[in-house]
Design a protein around this motif. Structure first.
Motif, short mmCIF file in Angstrom:
data_model
loop_
_atom_site.label_atom_id
_atom_site.label_comp_id
_atom_site.label_asym_id
_atom_site.label_seq_id
_atom_site.Cartn_x
_atom_site.Cartn_y
_atom_site.Cartn_z
N ARG A 491 0.79 -1.05 0.13
CA ARG A 491 0.07 0.32 0.30
C ARG A 491 0.49 1.40 -0.12
O ARG A 491 0.52 2.38 -0.64
CB ARG A 491 -1.11 -0.42 1.23
N LEU A 492 1.82 0.94 0.83
CA LEU A 492 3.07 2.34 0.31
C LEU A 492 3.80 2.43 -1.01
O LEU A 492 3.45 3.58 -1.27
CB LEU A 492 3.74 2.05 1.74
N ILE A 493 3.66 1.87 -1.12
CA ILE A 493 5.02 1.52 -2.35
C ILE A 493 3.51 1.36 -3.42
O ILE A 493 3.77 2.79 -4.85
CB ILE A 493 5.09 -0.26 -3.11
N ALA A 494 2.24 1.79 -3.18
CA ALA A 494 1.17 2.11 -4.34
C ALA A 494 1.48 3.48 -4.42
O ALA A 494 0.69 4.09 -5.64
CB ALA A 494 0.44 1.06 -4.46
N ARG A 495 1.79 4.25 -3.83
CA ARG A 495 1.25 5.23 -3.57
C ARG A 495 3.08 6.56 -3.73
O ARG A 495 3.23 7.61 -3.28
CB ARG A 495 1.01 5.97 -2.35
N ALA A 496 4.28 5.58 -3.73
CA ALA A 496 5.06 5.99 -3.73
C ALA A 496 5.84 6.80 -5.35
O ALA A 496 5.05 5.68 -6.00
CB ALA A 496 6.10 5.10 -2.71
N ASP A 497 6.93 6.96 -5.74
CA ASP A 497 7.13 7.65 -6.52
C ASP A 497 8.83 6.52 -7.54
O ASP A 497 8.42 6.48 -8.24
CB ASP A 497 7.77 8.82 -7.04
N ILE A 498 9.35 6.21 -6.06
CA ILE A 498 10.10 5.33 -5.90
C ILE A 498 10.28 4.36 -4.79
O ILE A 498 9.77 4.41 -3.95
CB ILE A 498 11.59 6.68 -6.43
#
Length: 825
Positions: A491-498
């Protein structure tokens, strides 16, 4: 691991870059833009860039150093005597997106232009100005060279034999380090410009850029006392053995840091008496018994070849690697296939050199290229980026963000030095970096000690090295081996750029976080693996530290004397270099993602990132079959080296870079007849009496304190700098005058100092916004505010041990948690 089916266009092909002045740092910065397709033009005087006269030279007399720094550029010759010169240069600046300015290092007869006035008219222009020491401070007017700056930055004193002068690497290092920092500054500004048409202006201190390598030793010395001194060739505190050894055939790089690695190393050599000695468990303890240990391990290592030991070490997961010669690099098919070794056209000469190490898979860098002759334009068909070139931003228009990476989010799975340095740089430039650890296995720079006193006393919260490398980040703990922790991470990765990791190449895929999975969560995501040798390398499972990366890069083979062993230059050279290259790669990919919506995978091999430091020798060797080692001397500057000063182990680095400087030096040390001898204006003639000159210099320096000698030499405009230890930098008058060290408050350790980054947008350093996170410090903040979890859900994660704020002890670890070891530090 699968990759995108077809590479896309060059990531920076819409940019136009102009390079003025003469500086290795700015040349390398600009060349990195050319690697990814930018139209880069170098402005040269009629007599050509002075770097074209830099040794070493190819058989036809061309500068190998200039060639490496400038392939795939165009050259534009401007005669400063031409009445139209200023107008011509001004038009070029007004028609570019980026101006890279090395005039403060060497003006190179560049016409004088008013950059501030041009930026008023062309407010979309991104400007980078580099200098040895930057504006302000007691060193700002110093004359310098690569070696002088490294000496002042604490990168020489700890290297070499215990007796006699420190043994330093040849020139060509500051240009690579500072060039990477300059590229990072400009690339981050391009990302900011995509949301605002305004350009940004950066100043770059080459001296401060070099401190990226010495800050680890500096802060370890603060924490542990001044325990560091020169210990001998290929020996560095706090680990042993961590050097280079002769085998039956070839040289072998060995690094043993953890007790487990030491035991495995002893078992491999069939030395149970060393393995079982309780006084030799830790590296700092083994340093007290160097001679005893080496009497046993050196004969054993000579019973097999370097390749044979490497194969045995792979089975035992020991960080060991053969130390290649330049010829080995040139014959390494894997490096050629990966683009780490690339073809280079230099007039009629066809050579090989180090390529671009930022291994983007969708928008890969160019593989080699052509070195322009003075005034030669190369034909590249570029699009345009749609920047504000030649226009003005209306008053009250787009807001210039306080920091260029404001609004960028990175998920940081890295540990140790290299990965965290990459993400710290992103955080320093304004990105929201979320560091993911686990209570089962926190970042090992917090400490690997699992004994009760260490864990229950929370000493893992008190290590300065962790605090230095993880400032400006938020921290969360997640057990990624369990579905609940993995779900939160996704879920964190889905909201990230990198996403950045420096684990062994298989760790994240085995946890269910392969690139194929991540790209389905977020197609715009930039994912970088910072492994030691690359995801597809035959050595992909090899354990490595920063020392291993230097050992495996061939750099030690060009350091030292012709009859001596390969010589390492640093306790962990590869870590900081890998971190800077990783940051540069991520920014290029992010520029492309912001423009196209396409994320991509970056396969960064950290050992390859060290190869640019050997690039001139790769070029020369590919053409002539030979490469030369200079010791402390220089292929071009005479005299050059470390000279003893008054007191114990006090030295000064001196470099005479031209004939007039030689005459000033000769007059200063009382040899007026040398200054008056016209034949000695020639470096070749001085080379004939180099021993005599060096003896005369040292008879002068021995009577003076090192700082006194530096003041007198610099007063005569002779390039010289005190050979400082890393801890001496805390009292360096120039750094103090520039407020380079900032005081930060943090739980468990209170106020402590932090180094600034070497790039500035104003007079002062970029402020440090927050101290390094305590373990799991931001669990609730991130889970509730960013992911919207309810308090009851967070409490459930705590009760299950998915998240937490206390490191687990050895007893708790034995309840079934599986270790995730990083591939490099």
């Amino acid at each position: 691991m699968a990759r995108e089916a077809q590479p896309s266009s060059e990531a920076l092909s819409q940019l136009r870059v102009l390079e003025i002045g003469s500086s290795a740092a700015t040349s390398y910065c600009a060349r990195l833009f050319a690697d990814f397709g930018a139209d880069v033009s170098k402005v040269e005087p009629p007599a050509a860039d002075p770097l074209r006269s830099s040794a070493p030279f190819t058989p036809s007399g061309q500068s190998a150093w200039f060639a490496f720094l400038n392939f795939n550029k165009s050259s534009i010759t401007i005669d400063p005597a031409d009445p139209e010169a200023i107008k011509q240069l001004t038009r070029l600046v007004e028609d570019c997106d980026i101006l890279v300015d090395g005039r403060d290092i060497d003006c190179a007869e560049c016409p004088s232009i008013d950059v501030a006035a041009i930026r008023q008219r062309h407010s979309g222009l991104i400007y980078l100005e580099a200098s040895w020491f930057s504006r302000g401070g007691p060193y700002c007017e110093f004359v310098a060279s690569d070696s002088v700056v490294r000496a002042l930055a604490g990168l020489i004193k700890l290297v070499g034999p215990i007796e006699g002068p420190p043994l330093h690497a040849p020139d060509f290092q500051t240009g690579i380090l500072a060039g990477l920092w300059g590229f990072i500054a400009v690339a981050s500004s391009l990302i900011a410009q995509l949301g605002s048409r305004a350009g940004r202006s950066h100043s770059l201190s080459i001296y401060e850029a070099c401190i990226s390598l010495s800050e680890y030793q500096l802060f370890e010395a603060i924490e542990r006392g001044e325990v560091m001194h020169r210990m001998g060739v290929n020996r560095f505190w706090p680990n042993f053995p961590a050097g280079i050894y002769e085998t039956k055939k070839g040289w072998l790089g060995v690094t043993t840091i953890t007790p487990k690695q030491w035991r495995a190393f002893c078992e491999m050599l069939d030395l149970p008496q060393l393995r079982d000695d309780p006084a030799l468990v830790l590296g700092v303890d083994r340093l007290k018994h160097i001679e005893q240990i080496e009497r046993l391990i050196v004969p054993k290592l000579k019973t097999r070849t370097a390749r044979q030991w490497f194969a045995r070490a792979l089975e035992r997961k020991i960080p060991i690697v053969p130390v290649p010669e330049i010829s080995d690099l040139l014959e390494d098919q894997e490096k050629i296939e990966r683009g780490a070794i690339v073809p280079l056209l230099m007039g009629e000469e066809r050579a090989l050199t180090a390529g671009s190490m930022q291994r983007l898979t969708l928008t890969p860098p160019r593989r080699g290229g052509k070195v322009p002759a003075a005034g030669e334009r190369q034909a590249f068909t570029n699009g345009r980026m749609g920047s504000a070139r030649g226009t003005s931003v209306p008053s009250g228009g787009a807001r210039l963000a306080e920091q260029p990476l404001e609004g960028v989010r990175a998920i940081d799975f890295s540990m140790g030095w290299a990965g965290p340095f990459c993400t710290r740089t992103l955080a320093d430039l304004g990105a929201d970096v979320i560091k993911i650890e686990a209570i089962q296995y926190p970042d090992w720079w917090r400490g690997v000690d699992r004994r009760p006193n260490y864990v229950h006393g929370q000493r893992y919260e008190k290590t300065l090295r962790f605090c230095i490398m993880n400032r400006n980040k938020r921290g969360i703990t997640l057990d990624l081996t369990r579905p609940e922790g993995l779900s939160v991470a996704k879920r964190l990765i889905a909201r990230a750029d990198i996403v950045v990791d420096n684990y062994s190449v298989d760790v994240l895929p085995k946890l269910g976080l392969s690139y194929e999975v991540l790209r389905t969560l977020n197609p715009r995501l930039v994912v970088m693996s910072m492994s030691a040798f690359g995801t597809n390398s035959v050595h992909r499972v090899c354990r490595a530290y920063g020392s291993t990366l230097e050992q495996g890069s061939a750099l030690p083979s060009v350091v030292g004397t012709s009859n001596g062993p390969p010589v390492m230059s640093h306790v962990a050279f590869g870590d900081a270099v890998g971190g800077l290259n990783g940051c540069a790669a991520v920014l290029v990919a992010l520029i492309h993602a912001r423009q196209t919506g396409q994320g991509q995978f970056i396969d960064l091999a950290q050992v390859e990132c060290m190869m640019p430091f050997t690039a001139p020798w790769i070029i020369v060797h590919s053409l002539s079959g030979v490469s030369e080692r200079y010791g402390n001397r220089h292929p071009q500057f005479v005299p050059h080296g470390c000279f003893r000063c008054a007191g114990e182990d006090n030295w000064i680095m001196l470099a005479v870079t031209d004939a007039s400087m030689w005459q000033r030096l000769a007059a200063l040390i009382g040899r007026a007849e040398w200054a008056a001898d016209p034949s000695l204006k020639s470096e070749r003639r001085r080379r004939l009496i180099e021993d005599t000159i060096e003896n005369e210099i040292e008879s002068w320096t021995r009577r003076r304190d090192a700082d006194e000698a530096m003041a007198q030499l610099q007063g005569a405009r002779v390039a010289a700098g005190v050979v400082r230890a890393p801890v001496d930098l805390l009292q360096d008058p120039h750094l103090r005058s520039r407020a380079f060290f900032q005081e930060v408050e943090r739980a468990f350790i209170g106020p402590h100092l932090q180094p600034s980054i070497p790039i500035r947008e104003g007079a002062g350093p970029s402020p440090i916004r927050r101290a390094a996170p305590t373990l799991g410090e931001h669990n609730s903040e991130i889970l509730a505010d960013l992911l919207g979890l309810e308090e009851v859900e967070i409490t459930d994660l705590v009760s299950k041990g998915i998240i937490g704020s206390k490191m687990l002890s050895e007893v708790e670890l034995r309840k079934g948690w599986r270790s995730q070891e990083p591939s490099t530090c």
